[in-house]
Design an enzyme around this catalytic site. Structure first.
Site, mmCIF file in Angstrom:
data_model
loop_
_atom_site.group_PDB
_atom_site.id
_atom_site.type_symbol
_atom_site.label_atom_id
_atom_site.label_comp_id
_atom_site.label_asym_id
_atom_site.label_seq_id
_atom_site.Cartn_x
_atom_site.Cartn_y
_atom_site.Cartn_z
ATOM 1 N N ASP A 26 -94.870 10.890 15.976
ATOM 2 C CA ASP A 26 -93.687 11.586 15.442
ATOM 3 C C ASP A 26 -92.828 12.148 16.579
ATOM 4 O O ASP A 26 -93.342 12.472 17.659
ATOM 5 C CB ASP A 26 -94.169 12.722 14.520
ATOM 6 C CG ASP A 26 -93.054 13.239 13.626
ATOM 7 O OD1 ASP A 26 -91.998 12.581 13.528
ATOM 8 O OD2 ASP A 26 -93.243 14.314 13.031
ATOM 9 N N GLY A 27 -91.544 12.286 16.291
ATOM 10 C CA GLY A 27 -90.646 12.964 17.239
ATOM 11 C C GLY A 27 -89.661 12.042 17.945
ATOM 12 O O GLY A 27 -88.911 12.502 18.814
ATOM 13 N N ARG A 39 -80.761 7.951 17.065
ATOM 14 C CA ARG A 39 -82.197 8.045 16.753
ATOM 15 C C ARG A 39 -82.957 6.770 17.117
ATOM 16 O O ARG A 39 -84.100 6.818 17.562
ATOM 17 C CB ARG A 39 -82.383 8.327 15.249
ATOM 18 C CG ARG A 39 -81.865 9.678 14.794
ATOM 19 C CD ARG A 39 -81.989 9.819 13.277
ATOM 20 N NE ARG A 39 -83.348 9.559 12.843
ATOM 21 C CZ ARG A 39 -84.337 10.443 12.894
ATOM 22 N NH1 ARG A 39 -84.113 11.658 13.351
ATOM 23 N NH2 ARG A 39 -85.549 10.135 12.483
ATOM 24 N N ASN A 74 -90.696 6.015 4.413
ATOM 25 C CA ASN A 74 -89.636 5.867 5.425
ATOM 26 C C ASN A 74 -88.449 5.024 4.951
ATOM 27 O O ASN A 74 -87.392 5.025 5.577
ATOM 28 C CB ASN A 74 -90.191 5.287 6.738
ATOM 29 C CG ASN A 74 -90.989 6.288 7.551
ATOM 30 O OD1 ASN A 74 -91.894 5.923 8.289
ATOM 31 N ND2 ASN A 74 -90.660 7.570 7.426
ATOM 32 N N TRP A 75 -88.596 4.331 3.802
ATOM 33 C CA TRP A 75 -87.460 3.582 3.251
ATOM 34 C C TRP A 75 -86.330 4.517 2.854
ATOM 35 O O TRP A 75 -85.195 4.074 2.653
ATOM 36 C CB TRP A 75 -87.889 2.757 2.025
ATOM 37 C CG TRP A 75 -88.934 1.723 2.317
ATOM 38 C CD1 TRP A 75 -90.269 1.825 2.038
ATOM 39 C CD2 TRP A 75 -88.750 0.448 2.946
ATOM 40 N NE1 TRP A 75 -90.922 0.691 2.458
ATOM 41 C CE2 TRP A 75 -90.016 -0.177 3.006
ATOM 42 C CE3 TRP A 75 -87.645 -0.229 3.460
ATOM 43 C CZ2 TRP A 75 -90.206 -1.440 3.564
ATOM 44 C CZ3 TRP A 75 -87.835 -1.491 4.014
ATOM 45 C CH2 TRP A 75 -89.103 -2.077 4.060
ATOM 46 N N ARG A 194 -101.335 14.079 15.847
ATOM 47 C CA ARG A 194 -99.933 14.007 15.449
ATOM 48 C C ARG A 194 -99.093 14.676 16.535
ATOM 49 O O ARG A 194 -99.360 15.823 16.922
ATOM 50 C CB ARG A 194 -99.681 14.707 14.117
ATOM 51 C CG ARG A 194 -98.206 14.575 13.717
ATOM 52 C CD ARG A 194 -97.887 15.128 12.353
ATOM 53 N NE ARG A 194 -96.526 14.758 11.989
ATOM 54 C CZ ARG A 194 -96.126 14.390 10.786
ATOM 55 N NH1 ARG A 194 -96.989 14.325 9.807
ATOM 56 N NH2 ARG A 194 -94.873 14.065 10.549
#
Ligand code: FPP
Length: 250
Positions: A26-27, A39, A74-75, A194
């Protein structure tokens, strides 16, 4: 060394080392935004981190590494971010396939392939086949993966086996259900990491992580290094895992 009374440690869990590490990478978005960049650039930077972490595994005794690349949720991201990620996955497989093969990495994908572009699915199938004889590190990439979705698909397949008369309701137990999970050939994760400071599991390996240890770190995924990975994995060995049992006197 103290002995534990537990006899039902999950399949494959090592006595002290982390044999299977799973990572929620993540991130990426924040990493890019902090630099005033789109992004997607963060996702590209994130993809470049994977090789170093995979390479660090054998020396750390990590035989299985599972990474969360794209979730069933994530869609909901913008169409352009989703399209950019799908294109990144295709390019990653095309670019890395030979290298992964030569370095003895066995690659598997988990998640529902139905919703994915057939060209991407073909690349995934080809990479799985190409690396199927490898055993140095087992890299599993979770793509269109969600823990609830996986358990639901497994339950549906189990119900179908019962409908066909090949199983009965009496056969249904945790072990039988697990045989229908995408991860049926993998040991349960010992350690889930994570990155990026969020302390949640986001539908990742829900069933399999019942007894996993968790490590939440502030580092954004594109800044995560093999050094930090090694520190976490080595720190894991000091943890006292009891799997619901109690610790006996030495
Ligand atoms: C979460 O960061 C990351 C993702 C949803 C994608 C993960 C993908 C990669 C690391 C790169 C590609 C992977 C492969 C296997 C080629 P985020 O976008 O949610 O970050 P944020 O929380 O800062 O917005």
């Amino acid at each position: 060394m103290a002995l534990t009374t537990m006899t039902d440690a999950p399949k494959g869990a090592g006595p002290s080392g982390a044999r299977h590490v799973a990572i929620i990478m993540d991130g990426n978005g924040r990493w890019a935004q902090m630099r005033g960049r789109p992004r997607l650039l963060g996702h590209h930077a994130g993809a470049k981190r994977i090789r170093e972490i995979v390479e660090a595994c054998p020396d750390l005794g990590v035989k299985y590494l599972t990474i969360f690349a794209f979730s069933t949720e994530n869609w909901k991201r913008t169409q352009s971010e989703v399209a950019g990620l799908m294109s990144l996955f295709r390019r990653y497989i095309q670019r890395e396939a030979q290298d992964l093969f030569r370095r003895g990495v066995r690659v598997r994908f988990i998640g529902d392939r139905i919703k994915l572009d057939p060209k991407l699915v073909q690349l995934m199938d080809d990479l799985e086949l190409l690396t199927s004889g490898n055993d140095r590190v087992h890299l599993t990439i979770a793509l269109n993966y969600g823990g609830r979705d996986e358990v639901t698909r497994a339950a549906k397949r189990l119900a179908y086996e019962i409908e066909m008369g090949r199983l009965t309701h009496k056969d249904v137990d945790a072990e039988t259900l697990a045989r229908f999970l995408d991860t049926h050939v993998l040991p349960d994760p010992d350690l889930v990491i994570r990155t990026s400071g969020e302390a949640r599991i986001s539908n990742f390996l829900l069933w399999q992580s019942a007894y996993a240890e968790y490590e939440f770190i502030d580092t954004l995924w594109p800044d995560f290094t093999a050094g930090e990975f090694a520190r976490i994995v080595q720190g894991f060995a000091a943890r006292d895992r009891r799997y619901g049992g109690v610790k006996a006197k030495a």
